[in-house]
Design a protein around this motif. Structure first.
Motif, PDB file in Angstrom:
ATOM      1  N   LEU A   5     -23.714 -32.280 -61.491  1.00  4.47           N
ATOM      2  CA  LEU A   5     -23.932 -31.574 -60.228  1.00  4.47           C
ATOM      3  C   LEU A   5     -24.609 -32.473 -59.201  1.00  4.47           C
ATOM      4  O   LEU A   5     -24.323 -32.389 -58.007  1.00  4.47           O
ATOM      5  CB  LEU A   5     -24.761 -30.307 -60.466  1.00  4.47           C
ATOM      6  CG  LEU A   5     -24.055 -29.194 -61.245  1.00  4.47           C
ATOM      7  CD1 LEU A   5     -24.994 -28.015 -61.465  1.00  4.47           C
ATOM      8  CD2 LEU A   5     -22.799 -28.724 -60.525  1.00  4.47           C
ATOM      9  N   VAL A   6     -25.481 -33.344 -59.660  1.00  4.84           N
ATOM     10  CA  VAL A   6     -26.117 -34.300 -58.743  1.00  4.84           C
ATOM     11  C   VAL A   6     -25.069 -35.245 -58.174  1.00  4.84           C
ATOM     12  O   VAL A   6     -25.079 -35.580 -56.981  1.00  4.84           O
ATOM     13  CB  VAL A   6     -27.238 -35.083 -59.459  1.00  4.84           C
ATOM     14  CG1 VAL A   6     -27.697 -36.267 -58.609  1.00  4.84           C
ATOM     15  CG2 VAL A   6     -28.420 -34.166 -59.753  1.00  4.84           C
ATOM     16  N   SER A   7     -24.115 -35.668 -59.010  1.00 10.70           N
ATOM     17  CA  SER A   7     -23.057 -36.550 -58.509  1.00 10.70           C
ATOM     18  C   SER A   7     -22.158 -35.819 -57.511  1.00 10.70           C
ATOM     19  O   SER A   7     -21.585 -36.426 -56.612  1.00 10.70           O
ATOM     20  CB  SER A   7     -22.217 -37.081 -59.667  1.00 10.70           C
ATOM     21  OG  SER A   7     -21.390 -36.071 -60.215  1.00 10.70           O
ATOM     22  N   LEU A   8     -22.058 -34.499 -57.664  1.00  9.42           N
ATOM     23  CA  LEU A   8     -21.200 -33.700 -56.780  1.00  9.42           C
ATOM     24  C   LEU A   8     -21.887 -33.406 -55.446  1.00  9.42           C
ATOM     25  O   LEU A   8     -21.277 -33.532 -54.377  1.00  9.42           O
ATOM     26  CB  LEU A   8     -20.840 -32.388 -57.484  1.00  9.42           C
ATOM     27  CG  LEU A   8     -19.604 -31.615 -57.005  1.00  9.42           C
ATOM     28  CD1 LEU A   8     -18.345 -32.427 -57.259  1.00  9.42           C
ATOM     29  CD2 LEU A   8     -19.517 -30.278 -57.738  1.00  9.42           C
ATOM     30  N   LEU A  30     -26.400 -22.378 -66.165  1.00 11.50           N
ATOM     31  CA  LEU A  30     -25.318 -22.380 -65.181  1.00 11.50           C
ATOM     32  C   LEU A  30     -24.030 -22.938 -65.776  1.00 11.50           C
ATOM     33  O   LEU A  30     -24.021 -24.030 -66.340  1.00 11.50           O
ATOM     34  CB  LEU A  30     -25.732 -23.218 -63.967  1.00 11.50           C
ATOM     35  CG  LEU A  30     -24.855 -23.119 -62.719  1.00 11.50           C
ATOM     36  CD1 LEU A  30     -24.923 -21.733 -62.117  1.00 11.50           C
ATOM     37  CD2 LEU A  30     -25.291 -24.168 -61.692  1.00 11.50           C
ATOM     38  N   SER A  31     -22.933 -22.180 -65.660  1.00 14.95           N
ATOM     39  CA  SER A  31     -21.651 -22.658 -66.190  1.00 14.95           C
ATOM     40  C   SER A  31     -20.556 -22.681 -65.139  1.00 14.95           C
ATOM     41  O   SER A  31     -19.534 -23.326 -65.332  1.00 14.95           O
ATOM     42  CB  SER A  31     -21.203 -21.777 -67.362  1.00 14.95           C
ATOM     43  OG  SER A  31     -20.949 -20.447 -66.929  1.00 14.95           O
ATOM     44  N   LEU A  32     -20.780 -22.002 -63.999  1.00 19.60           N
ATOM     45  CA  LEU A  32     -19.737 -21.904 -62.976  1.00 19.60           C
ATOM     46  C   LEU A  32     -20.366 -22.029 -61.589  1.00 19.60           C
ATOM     47  O   LEU A  32     -21.397 -21.414 -61.311  1.00 19.60           O
ATOM     48  CB  LEU A  32     -19.019 -20.556 -63.095  1.00 19.60           C
ATOM     49  CG  LEU A  32     -17.664 -20.421 -62.404  1.00 19.60           C
ATOM     50  CD1 LEU A  32     -16.616 -21.265 -63.111  1.00 19.60           C
ATOM     51  CD2 LEU A  32     -17.217 -18.968 -62.375  1.00 19.60           C
ATOM     52  N   VAL A  33     -19.727 -22.833 -60.743  1.00 15.23           N
ATOM     53  CA  VAL A  33     -20.189 -22.980 -59.364  1.00 15.23           C
ATOM     54  C   VAL A  33     -19.049 -22.582 -58.427  1.00 15.23           C
ATOM     55  O   VAL A  33     -17.917 -23.053 -58.577  1.00 15.23           O
ATOM     56  CB  VAL A  33     -20.623 -24.431 -59.060  1.00 15.23           C
ATOM     57  CG1 VAL A  33     -21.046 -24.566 -57.593  1.00 15.23           C
ATOM     58  CG2 VAL A  33     -21.769 -24.842 -59.967  1.00 15.23           C
ATOM     59  N   GLY A  34     -19.363 -21.717 -57.475  1.00  9.65           N
ATOM     60  CA  GLY A  34     -18.383 -21.331 -56.462  1.00  9.65           C
ATOM     61  C   GLY A  34     -18.615 -22.154 -55.212  1.00  9.65           C
ATOM     62  O   GLY A  34     -19.703 -22.103 -54.618  1.00  9.65           O
ATOM     63  N   LEU A  35     -17.632 -22.952 -54.812  1.00 13.08           N
ATOM     64  CA  LEU A  35     -17.735 -23.761 -53.601  1.00 13.08           C
ATOM     65  C   LEU A  35     -17.143 -22.962 -52.450  1.00 13.08           C
ATOM     66  O   LEU A  35     -15.927 -22.735 -52.401  1.00 13.08           O
ATOM     67  CB  LEU A  35     -16.992 -25.083 -53.783  1.00 13.08           C
ATOM     68  CG  LEU A  35     -17.409 -25.932 -54.993  1.00 13.08           C
ATOM     69  CD1 LEU A  35     -16.528 -27.167 -55.096  1.00 13.08           C
ATOM     70  CD2 LEU A  35     -18.871 -26.319 -54.900  1.00 13.08           C
ATOM     71  N   SER A 124     -20.158 -28.233 -65.556  1.00 14.73           N
ATOM     72  CA  SER A 124     -20.431 -29.440 -66.329  1.00 14.73           C
ATOM     73  C   SER A 124     -19.418 -30.548 -66.097  1.00 14.73           C
ATOM     74  O   SER A 124     -19.681 -31.707 -66.398  1.00 14.73           O
ATOM     75  CB  SER A 124     -20.481 -29.109 -67.826  1.00 14.73           C
ATOM     76  OG  SER A 124     -19.237 -28.589 -68.252  1.00 14.73           O
ATOM     77  N   SER A 125     -18.241 -30.192 -65.547  1.00 17.63           N
ATOM     78  CA  SER A 125     -17.193 -31.203 -65.385  1.00 17.63           C
ATOM     79  C   SER A 125     -16.588 -31.251 -63.988  1.00 17.63           C
ATOM     80  O   SER A 125     -15.969 -32.246 -63.615  1.00 17.63           O
ATOM     81  CB  SER A 125     -16.070 -30.939 -66.391  1.00 17.63           C
ATOM     82  OG  SER A 125     -15.395 -29.725 -66.065  1.00 17.63           O
TER      83      SER A 125
END
Length: 418
Positions: A5-8, A30-35, A124-125
């Motif tokens: 997430l830091v790289s993102l 945290l397993s899911l991020v909504g952009l 995570s990916s």
């Protein structure tokens, strides 16, 4: 997970109170991020933000998965005051206003072509879990289907399909067929133009003995319009009144605009999202089922792909058919290597490859991007970021191209404005 997430996003996000949010503190669960890609001046974005706030608040209060989801706002605002005012309405963090480079990287990485857009990615990916979060918010307001991951095509399309003679057939009849999933509508002029060409392509492929079927997923505004439009089509359709199934198919393939033609192999796996371009470029269907090609010859019909992310374009001194072949052969191994690498990672290739000769399309592109008249000329064009990268050397060799590509992907190149 936090490292990714830091790289993102970088190490810090900001919230509505202008406070910094440590990305590493977003939560171990945290397993899911909504952009959420949007803009304060865009009315549909403002409207969707209201719906998303309700969805988010309900999810955080009632879902057993409340700690597994976070949303991050990725703004395309040009004015910081407008951005700050819009952020005041949001209970989630945002990418800092000044971090435009990261914004453009995210736009390109997830191939966002319109706003509002909500893309759910694995925390995570970074892999896409669901492209069309707008439909998640509309169709699953309580978040019961979390994490909204992709389901097999056969499962999503399951049910009766229509023929234009009013007979029905079960979706199981598609087994063992190549399938085109066609998102279109009668009110859309480009859709009607494509349909006329697609009818001929469909007949050509069927007459060649290939097991091929098309499923029309309507975006018409009334059942009457659907019936009128479908009467021109020799293939199958999801019933207009089955809005839930139409919506699930839109969500499955992250449809952001029409016409869109998705091509699936006989196992239901996606071959290409660029069926529209392929049909227009290959009217005789010689390349069916249109597996992605590493290098494309720039044409009016595929130029739309220049707006879908960064593209390497090699301009050469070629006017006659066949003269582009040496240029294609020069860059093809590099393009193939990149395709294989990202396919293994289950990610989309971050760079498309084109060769362009001397014609009106190439001239227009040179004029639009203010490129020199030199040929050969090696460029990378990033239309969404309005940036270009030019490698003007006396001789273009595979080593020169590969170094240029690697430097671009490593962000070592300095962009020039378009």
């Amino acid at each position: 997970m936090s490292e990714f997430l830091v790289s993102l996003f970088g190490e810090r996000l900001v919230n509505s109170e202008k406070a910094e949010v440590d990305v590493q503190s977003l939560g171990a669960k945290l397993s899911l991020v909504g952009l959420f890609f949007g803009c304060s001046l865009n009315a549909p974005c403002k409207q969707f933000n209201g719906s998303l706030c309700e969805f988010y608040s309900r999810f955080k209060k009632t879902s057993e998965h409340k700690d597994k989801l976070e949303i991050v706002f990725i703004s395309s605002d040009q004015d910081q005051k407008h951005w700050q005012d819009f952020l005041q309405e949001m209970p989630w963090p945002a990418l800092p206003f000044k971090d435009r480079h990261k914004k453009m990287k995210l736009w390109n990485k997830y191939k966002v072509t319109s706003i509002p857009s909500l893309v759910f990615v694995d925390a995570s990916s970074g892999k896409i879990v669901c492209r069309n979060g707008l439909l998640v918010v509309r169709d699953d307001p309580k978040g019961l289907e979390f994490p909204w991951g992709p389901k097999p095509f056969a499962e999503v399309v399951a049910g009766p399909l229509l023929r234009n003679n009013r007979q029905t057939t079960d979706s199981s009849s598609l087994e063992g067929h190549y399938v085109g999933v066609y998102f279109s509508a009668h009110w859309c002029p480009p859709c009607r133009s494509l349909t006329r060409v697609l009818v001929e392509s469909y007949r050509t492929i069927k007459e060649s003995g290939q097991k091929f079927e098309i499923v029309f997923v309507s975006a018409d505004r009334s059942e009457e319009s659907f019936k009128q439009y479908f009467s021109e089509m020799p293939w199958l359709a999801v019933p207009y009144l089955d809005e839930a199934r139409r919506s699930r198919l839109n969500r499955l393939y992250g449809i952001q605009g029409i016409p869109t033609l998705i091509l699936l192999d006989t196992e239901g796996h996606m071959i290409t999202r660029q069926g529209r371009v392929e049909v227009l470029n290959d009217p005789e269907c010689r390349l069916f089922p249109w597996h992605p090609r590493p290098v494309l010859e720039l044409s009016e019909s595929n130029a739309v792909q220049l707006h879908e992310g960064p593209c390497l374009v090699l301009f050469v001194d070629a006017e006659e058919e066949g003269e582009l072949e040496p240029a294609k052969e020069l860059i093809q191994p590099i393009a193939e290597k990149l395709m294989v690498k990202y396919k293994a990672k289950e990610e989309e290739t971050p760079l498309l490859f084109f060769v362009a000769g001397e014609d009106d399309m190439s001239d227009s592109l040179r004029d639009y991007t203010n490129l020199p008249e030199a040929a050969p000329l090696l460029t990378i064009l990033d239309m969404s970021a309005r940036a270009k990268y030019v490698r003007d050397v006396e001789e273009i060799t595979p080593a020169v191209v590969e170094q240029f590509v690697n430097d671009f992907l490593a962000e070592k190149l300095k962009p020039e404005p378009i």
